[in-house]
Design an enzyme around this catalytic site. Structure first.
Site, PDB file in Angstrom:
ATOM      1  N   PRO A 228       0.839  -1.222   0.000  1.00 39.40           N
ATOM      2  CG  PRO A 228       0.024  -1.021   2.178  1.00 39.40           C
ATOM      3  CD  PRO A 228       0.822  -1.915   1.293  1.00 39.40           C
ATOM      4  CG  ASP A 401       4.883  -0.942   2.952  1.00 41.35           C
ATOM      5  OD1 ASP A 401       3.661  -0.843   3.218  1.00 41.35           O
ATOM      6  OD2 ASP A 401       5.501  -2.021   2.904  1.00 41.35           O
ATOM      7  CG  HIS A 402      -0.091   3.924   5.226  1.00 40.48           C
ATOM      8  ND1 HIS A 402       0.076   3.981   6.580  1.00 40.48           N
ATOM      9  CD2 HIS A 402      -0.834   5.012   4.890  1.00 40.48           C
ATOM     10  CE1 HIS A 402      -0.555   5.033   7.061  1.00 40.48           C
ATOM     11  NE2 HIS A 402      -1.114   5.689   6.051  1.00 40.48           N
ATOM     12  NE  ARG A 403       2.950  -3.866   3.483  1.00 41.40           N
ATOM     13  CZ  ARG A 403       3.507  -4.858   2.792  1.00 41.40           C
ATOM     14  NH1 ARG A 403       2.914  -6.020   2.701  1.00 41.40           N
ATOM     15  NH2 ARG A 403       4.671  -4.663   2.200  1.00 41.40           N
ATOM     16  CB  SER A 404       6.696  -0.720   7.597  1.00 41.73           C
ATOM     17  OG  SER A 404       6.877  -0.311   6.256  1.00 41.73           O
TER      18      SER A 404
END
Lengths: 429, 729
Positions: A228, A401-404
């Protein structure tokens, strides 16, 4: 005894490679350990060495062509042997005269060396005319309507295995097919999985996809589809950097001059040290916080984009960083990068400024969390107090990366990078 | 000349014979019942021989005509709760015990036969003919007659094979304190076989209420007793074991009855086993309707002499002299017996186009062929299952495997007093040679039995306990190779028991043993028994590779009504792992494998100590392999759902086991895999095994004989190369 040289797996997970260049010719005597070929794997070119001495009897794969791991790519002969004649029908279909077995039995195979090629083993004779194929490969081929003719099996004794069918389904150019053979006009069977050539595109030439291109395609498609992304942009004023660069390059050999990009990479390294929470990798159930600042720098090569790594970039002086970068870029363009020089890294920089690109958004280089896209520097009007002046300005875009990494953290990282670029003296400390 | 002192045997050895006074005092009702039973049995046997001569009995028809005195004389001294078993020649014993059970008030030679006498005769004949209405649904036939309700534990076609099992039943009676006894009938031929002599020793040591009833009919098929043993008075066998013994004329049913009453008094008083040797004679050959003399191994004169002492005639004479029954009534009795057997036979046999056939509808359905090989596991209903990855409560880390072995058994024994542990040294050495039974003999001294070194006998005793139902034995073989010593009990008796007797008889027995490859015990102590058990019928097999799985699988094994082999491994005993804290009560389903590691390129099927070793090699080599710990190894226990899902994904199979090639488990598994999953395979099923020979004591040779890490690595390389992905190096 003729020895088949099979393409070995030269790195973890390697399934195939391109024979970039043969270093020997047919008839040449080779010593054990002598390089036979340059083999281009996913990202590197390595030398394949002879495992035994002998005389090159045949080179079975043309330069620039792909071979699968385990495929016979060359034949080494012993002294006095001659190569099997490619394409000659195997002398097994004609039954031997009735009296022959007894006569053969007493012949000394060495003395009777008129036929230097060892007769095919009986099992092979029986197998003549019937493709050796594993059950699952047979089932897959039947379901996909794939003819088995011309598929060279990768399994033992040439058995066609699942991998061979999977490769065919994936649309890889079949080894035994002429490259330019146009597809039939009729749409391909949908089950084949191999995409039909789009109708109405007119004449074309088909270029085989290199290993590098296939890897790039796969990794970037994966990244764009599964990571994402979000994007943060900023403008940086470069006047201070341009002035400082002129100063440090004064008197330097032209080949050793420090580039704007070197400053930017250094600014990124410093920013990652300042904002270590962003120097991370998304890893399923955990986020890996990296101890080192290793920066991948995109380098365009003839075959495609490569990303050699500047390891410990935050600890390098600008001069060291610049020299290291030049050496890596050179090796990348020559296809001589070692796996440890391109595998890993925690952050990437991609600079298209030299092509006059104003601004762009890059695709994250997995499993990293961020990539910085750098545009061209140009003189733009900027506000200074109440007045508008012209200044050297460059746009940068951070893909995250919006996850991290969340938005605020990304913004802090971007601000730190910008600060380094706009106050470049800090990069010399 | 040295001094000699005469030593005397521990127990008496006496001949016993009814006195004239006792003959005069025979209760008429008992005498008539005896006469009626012998007549019924004689006519029944004549009918069997008649049908055999017509080709209607499939297999041998071992008649006991001439031997009725021994069976009837002893059976009439038994209580309904007493039990018997016998050998291949046992129609007469089976019927005598069953008749005594059905007609507990005695039989009247003059009256019509009651319906239950007729039904008993019919079900017995049907069984001998192999028909669905037989006692064992036609499975057992002539040599495997079982009717537990009547006290008939099941007859046996292995000479001496049923004797240890009778001792197991006797142990159950002793422990229950009922005073009931067990008679195990066998012939002169069986007195020379180990299982009988081993059981004599064990029964005497444990004071079991077991009567070894030897029908000495002088011939083992055609071999005379004097040819194969020096002491032909076979009751002398008791002298060596401290067992009181009686020798009696078996043609004299009254004397046999007296001998049995003496024996029963000893046994019911808790003084242990007794031997009765009854001298009898079978008028016919081993099987069929020809006399033995026709085969030349004995004379017509000898046969005539014995026939002159016929037990029925003798009793009829006595009863006649006492004016209890006349000759005409005796003849009428015989006629009524014949009429009944003719009627029964006519209901089972029809004549079609001049030839006699079994009524076709009476055969068992062919679909019945494998039914009841194992139970349906309905006894597992209500079990609480817990997999290691589903433990929600607190976990005890680093628990030692061997401690769990002892702990789970103690826990089960505390809650279930049917559980009895037995084996060599299990009661000493702080829990046997490995500590696996630590603490059990202190906590449960009467249920932790150190056995003599007689694997065949003590395994058979356990089988008899399990068949009884009041005991759930856990047998330990110190080393798996000892299964060959106990092979008859393990494979012929325990494994076949449920199926052979009709499919409904539970055999809840757990056999523990440890694979000892790597300990230097050499060729006769180093096998993996999985392959042999998996290719033999009836056994379930589990092979736990972690302490957690051991608890769950042992609990499931102890709950199961089938025999379960629990394979342990010395390499695992000192391993450690997590278990749910304070929970020794959960089960792991029989028939459920565990995916130890997921992977895409290769399915590795393995078990026991090779699970961990394989995982280590796979991870060192970085192979994308899925490792399946099979856990349940028997045919019924293979978890095809898990195996098939894995193979359909990877299309490649490597079976890893440690032991020798010949007796391997993987051969059977590979065959199953290729038959079920051929179209999903990308190459032949590959296998890692030890060498062909049994491992040697030499450390170097032993290491080379067992599959080790290097062999696993080679197997993995072959499996990768076989799919076109050779591994470098």
């Amino acid at each position: 005894m003729a020895v088949d040289i099979l393409l070995p797996s030269m790195s973890a997970g390697m399934e195939d490679a391109v024979i970039a260049r043969w270093l020997v010719t047919v008839g040449e005597r080779v010593a054990k350990g002598q390089p036979l070929a340059e083999v281009e794997t996913d990202k590197a070119t390595m030398e394949l060495e002879a495992e035994a001495e002998g005389i090159v009897g045949a080179l079975s794969v043309a330069e620039g062509r792909r071979a699968d791991v385990g495929q016979c790519i060359a034949v080494l002969l012993a002294e006095g042997e001659s190569a099997p004649q490619a394409g000659a029908p195997a002398p097994v279909s004609a039954p031997a005269p009735v009296s022959a077995p007894a006569a053969l039995a007493v012949q000394d195979p060495v003395v009777s060396g008129a036929s230097p090629v060892a007769p095919a083993a009986p099992s092979d004779a029986v197998g003549q005319g019937r493709a050796r194929i594993s059950p699952v490969a047979r089932r897959m081929a039947a379901a996909a309507g794939i003819a088995l003719d011309g598929i060279a099996g990768s399994g033992p004794r040439g058995r066609i295995v699942k991998l061979d069918i999977a490769r065919r389904l994936a649309g890889g150019p079949a080894r035994s097919e002429p490259l330019a053979a146009p597809e039939p006009a009729a749409p391909a069977a949908p089950a084949s999985g191999r995409s039909a050539v789009p109708p109405g595109i007119g004449p074309y030439t088909a270029q085989p996809v290199t290993n590098l291109r296939r890897v790039i395609a796969r990794r970037l498609a994966e990244a764009k589809q599964s990571v994402p992304h979000f994007y943060l942009s900023a403008d940086c004023e470069l006047d201070a950097l341009v002035a400082l660069r002129a100063q440090v390059n004064e008197g330097r050999d032209k080949a050793q001059r420090i580039s704007v990009n070197d400053f930017i990479v250094k600014a990124c390294a410093r920013a990652l040290r300042q904002v270590p929470e962003a120097n991370v990798i998304w890893h399923g159930d955990e986020i890996l916080h990296l101890a080192d600042v290793d920066i991948s720098v995109a380098v365009a090569t003839g075959g495609g984009l490569l990303t050699p790594i500047l390891r410990g970039a935050d600890r390098m002086s600008l001069g060291t960083l610049s020299a290291e970068m030049k050496a890596l870029a050179e090796r990348a363009r020559a296809g001589k990068l070692r796996p440890d020089e391109y595998q890993g890294g925690g952050f990437s920089v991609s600079n298209l400024g030299m092509y006059g690109v104003k601004t762009f958004s890059a695709i994250i280089n997995p499993p990293q969390s961020c990539i910085l896209a750098v545009g061209a520097a140009e003189r733009r009007p900027v506000g200074r107090g109440e007045s508008i002046v012209l200044a050297e300005v460059m746009s940068i875009t951070l893909s995250v990366d919006h996850r991290s990494v969340d938005g605020a953290l990304g913004a802090r990282l971007l601000a730190a990078i910008r600060e380094g670029i706009e106050a470049p003296m800090s990069l010399l400390l | 000349m040295p001094d000699f002192t005469d030593l005397t045997p521990l127990a008496p050895w006496r001949e016993i014979k009814a006195t004239e006074a006792e003959r005069a005092a025979l209760d008429p009702k008992t005498g008539l019942t005896m006469l009626t039973q012998m007549s019924l049995i004689r006519v029944f046997e004549e009918k069997v021989l008649e049908l055999a001569a017509q080709g209607l009995v499939h297999g041998p028809a071992h008649s006991a005509i001439g031997q009725e005195g021994g069976a009837v004389g002893s059976a009439l001294a038994l209580r309904p709760g007493d039990q018997v078993n016998g050998s291949h020649r046992a129609h007469h014993q089976f019927l005598a015990k069953a008749l005594s059970y059905v007609a507990q008030q005695g039989l009247d030679p003059a009256g019509p036969f009651a319906a239950d006498i007729r039904a008993l005769s019919k079900r017995t004949l049907a069984e001998i003919l192999g028909l669905a209405q037989g006692f064992c649904k036609g499975r057992g036939g002539s040599m495997h007659l079982r009717w537990q309700e009547s006290g008939n534990l099941g007859t046996n076609a292995i000479v001496g094979g049923g004797v240890p099992m009778a001792a197991g039943a006797a142990w159950a009676h002793l422990r229950a304190g009922t005073g009931n006894v067990v008679y195990t009938y066998f012939g002169d031929g069986a007195t020379n076989i180990g299982s009988v002599l081993e059981t004599m020793n064990l029964a005497a040591a444990w004071k079991l209420p077991l009567c070894f009833f030897i029908e000495n009919n002088r011939y083992a098929v055609s071999t005379n007793v004097g040819e194969v043993t020096a002491e032909t008075r076979l009751s002398a066998r008791g002298l060596g074991f401290g067992i009181p013994a009686f020798k009696v004329d078996g043609m004299d049913a009254l004397s046999v009855r007296l001998a049995s009453e003496e024996a029963n008094a000893i046994m019911r008083a808790g003084d242990g086993p007794v031997i009765i040797e009854a001298d009898v004679y079978r008028y016919f050959h081993q099987n069929g309707a020809l006399p033995g003399s026709a085969f030349g191994y004995r004379s017509k004169e000898e046969e005539a002499d014995w026939r002159a002492r016929d037990p029925i005639d003798a009793l009829a004479r006595l009863l006649g002299e006492r004016q209890i029954i006349g000759a005409e009534a005796v003849a009428a009795l015989r006629l009524r017996c014949q009429q009944m057997m003719d009627e029964i036979a006519s209901e089972l046999i029809e004549t079609h186009e001049g030839k006699k056939h079994i009524v076709p509808a009476l055969w068992p359905e062919e679909s019945f062929v494998d039914y009841g090989l194992r139970g349906d596991l309905s006894e597992m209903a209500g079990a609480r299952y817990l997999e290691a990855d589903a433990v929600a409560g607190p976990v005890a880390e680093n628990v030692k495997f061997i401690d769990i072995v002892a702990d789970v058994m103690e826990r089960r024994m505390a809650g279930d007093d049917r559980i009895v542990v037995m084996g060599e040294d299990v009661h000493r050495l702080k829990g046997g040679t490995n500590g696996a039974t630590r603490g059990l003999s202190q906590a449960y001294p009467d249920r932790c039995l150190g056995t003599p070194i007689a694997e065949n006998a003590f395994t058979g005793v356990a089988a008899g306990m399990a068949a009884d139902g009041r005991v759930r034995p856990v047998v330990e073989f110190m080393y798996p190779d000892f299964m060959w010593v106990a092979a008859d009990q393990v494979f012929n008796q325990i494994g076949k028991f449920r199926h052979m007797f009709g499919g409904e008889s539970p055999m809840p027995l757990v056999l523990r043993t440890k694979v000892a490859m790597g300990t230097g015990y050499g060729s006769q102590h180093s096998m993996d028994p999985a392959g042999i058990f998996a290719t033999s019928p009836g056994w379930r097999i589990v092979a736990p590779s972690t302490p957690h799985d051991y608890i769950g699988l042992m609990n499931a094994a102890l709950r199961c009504d089938d025999p379960v082999l629990v394979i342990e491994h010395v390499d695992l005993y000192n391993s450690r792992g997590p278990v749910p804290a304070g929970d020794l009560d959960y089960c792991i389903p029989l028939g459920k494998a565990r995916v130890v590691r997921e992977g895409a390129r290769l399915t590795v099927l393995t078990y026991l100590a090779m699970v961990g070793k394989t995982r280590q090699v796979v991870e060192e080599m970085g192979i994308d392999a899925e490792i399946v710990d099979l856990r349940s190894l028997d045919r019924a226990g293979l978890d095809w759902e898990t195996i098939e899902a894995s193979v359909r994904k990877t299309n490649n199979v490597l079976i890893v086991e440690q032991g020798a090639l010949g007796t391997s488990y993987g051969g059977m598994l590979a065959d199953e895999v290729q038959r079920r999953l051929f179209d999903d395979l990308d190459q032949p099923v590959l296998r890692v095994t030890g060498g062909e020979a049994s491992p040697s004591i030499s450390k170097a040779l032993e290491a080379a004989a067992c599959a080790r890490a290097g062999d696993v690595a080679a197997g993995l390389r072959a499996a990768m190369a076989g799919q076109g992905l050779p591994v470098a190096g």
